[in-house]
Scaffold this active site. Structure first.
Site, PDB file in Angstrom:
ATOM      1  N   THR A 142       0.868  -1.175   0.000  1.00  0.00           N
ATOM      2  CA  THR A 142       0.000   0.000   0.000  1.00  0.00           C
ATOM      3  C   THR A 142       0.906   1.226   0.000  1.00  0.00           C
ATOM      4  O   THR A 142       1.652   1.439   0.956  1.00  0.00           O
ATOM      5  CB  THR A 142      -0.890   0.029   1.253  1.00  0.00           C
ATOM      6  N   LYS A 202      -7.864   1.338  -3.092  1.00  0.00           N
ATOM      7  CA  LYS A 202      -7.500   0.902  -1.733  1.00  0.00           C
ATOM      8  C   LYS A 202      -7.684   2.045  -0.716  1.00  0.00           C
ATOM      9  O   LYS A 202      -8.273   1.851   0.347  1.00  0.00           O
ATOM     10  CB  LYS A 202      -6.051   0.420  -1.749  1.00  0.00           C
ATOM     11  N   LYS A 235      -1.800   4.855   8.616  1.00  0.00           N
ATOM     12  CA  LYS A 235      -1.010   4.958   7.383  1.00  0.00           C
ATOM     13  C   LYS A 235      -1.938   5.162   6.180  1.00  0.00           C
ATOM     14  O   LYS A 235      -1.725   6.048   5.357  1.00  0.00           O
ATOM     15  CB  LYS A 235      -0.180   3.684   7.189  1.00  0.00           C
TER      16      LYS A 235
END
Ligand code: NAD
Length: 290
Positions: free
Chosen positions: A87, A162, A237
């Site tokens: 990611t 995402k 994050k």
């Protein structure tokens, strides 16, 4: 297939193991982590990438991805695929795709959802950005490592999907937790709250599948002292990546911004680090309005 795998941490190691068990030849490199059984260890990232049909990366962030890509791309054959499952920020994903194109290498950004459990079970969901040709080459590998792969569009589209998904998740989890804390103070039983909301318009994955209240709803990290699961710092994050992306394209995301601030406070100042992201419930429950 001959596969190079760089970054064999909590996610990468079980993914590489599944590929190896399915009969692929996997050569790995990690700065620190040990190789899982059956994965050949290379001395450098470049050596792990040389002469492979697909090189998979599963790394902590965009800066590391860029530097690894710089190192491995010169070793990769034209027409091979650099498949990044980390990611990272959308910009890094697109920059790496450009670097790959300059070397004649096909690039995919394919971040995952499903966590370490999904990585071990081979049930991850892949959100994929890149060309049709690259997707077709990687498709059999997605089938081994996951249960679903959605080709979302051109380079960067996988990371975009995402972070949008996880921004919703951060917002709904924060909302679900604050609603439970309010229900407590209103004298409403948590089980009754679950019964109503999980079958009413307040339902969501956070409530129905991952209920943050211990002993209520399905088994979740709340039933295990909020041990992750999906750690609060990983949620932070992803929320930060969503806000970085929103800033880059001038998108108004006030709820995402507030969720980011809440997780920031929780992780950095309130002992939330190492806790599951649903541990916002005891955090809210212990607080008053101010
Ligand atoms: P991790 O820290 O366990 O693994 C990362 C690995 O990369 C480590 O073993 C580290 O030594 C290695 N590494 C770092 N720099 C390197 C370099 N230059 N060369 C080679 N190896 C290097 O992290 P993780 O939990 O496996 O997560 C990996 C990625 O997957 C992250 O981008 C994360 O956001 C994403 N992700 C994680 C989860 C999860 O539940 N853990 C879920 C979805 C997505």
């Amino acid at each position: 297939m001959k596969i190079g795998f760089i970054g064999l941490g909590n996610m990468g190691a079980p993914m590489a193991t599944n590929l190896m068990k399915a009969g692929h030849a996997v050569t790995g490199f990690d700065l620190a982590a040990a190789m899982p059984e059956g994965v050949a260890r290379a001395e450098t990232a470049a050596m792990a990438a040389a002469d492979q049909e697909v090189v998979i990366t599963m790394l902590p962030n965009g800066a590391i991805l860029r530097s690894v890509a710089q190192e491995v791309l010169p070793e990769m054959a034209a027409g091979s695929v650099l498949l990044d499952c980390s990611t990272v920020d959308v910009e890094s994903a697109r920059a790496v795709a450009d670097m790959a194109a300059a070397s004649g290498v096909l690039a995919l950004d394919a971040p995952v959802s499903g966590g370490t459990g999904g990585a071990s079970a081979g049930t991850l969901t892949f959100m994929v950005g890149g060309s049709d040709d690259a997707f077709a080459i990687a498709a059999p590998l997605f089938e081994i490592m996951g249960q679903k792969a959605v080709h979302c569009g051109a380079s960067g589209a996988g990371q975009a999907a995402k972070i949008c998904n996880n921004m919703i998740l951060g917002i709904t989890m924060a909302g679900t937790c604050e609603a439970f804390a309010l229900a407590d103070k209103l004298g409403l039983d948590r089980g009754k709250m679950f019964d109503v909301v999980s079958t009413s318009s307040g339902y969501s994955w956070s409530m129905n599948a991952y209920c943050p209240a211990p002993g209520v709803g399905p088994q979740s990290p709340a039933d295990n002292d909020y041990r992750p699961g999906f750690a609060a710092e990983l949620m932070l994050k992803d929320l930060r990546l969503s806000q970085q992306a929103a800033g880059a394209v001038d998108a108004d995301t006030p709820m995402g911004q507030r969720a980011t601030e809440i997780y920031e406070a929780f992780v950095m100042h309130e002992d939330g680090k190492g806790m599951d992201f649903s541990a916002l419930l005891p955090r809210f429950a212990a607080r008053g309005r101010s």
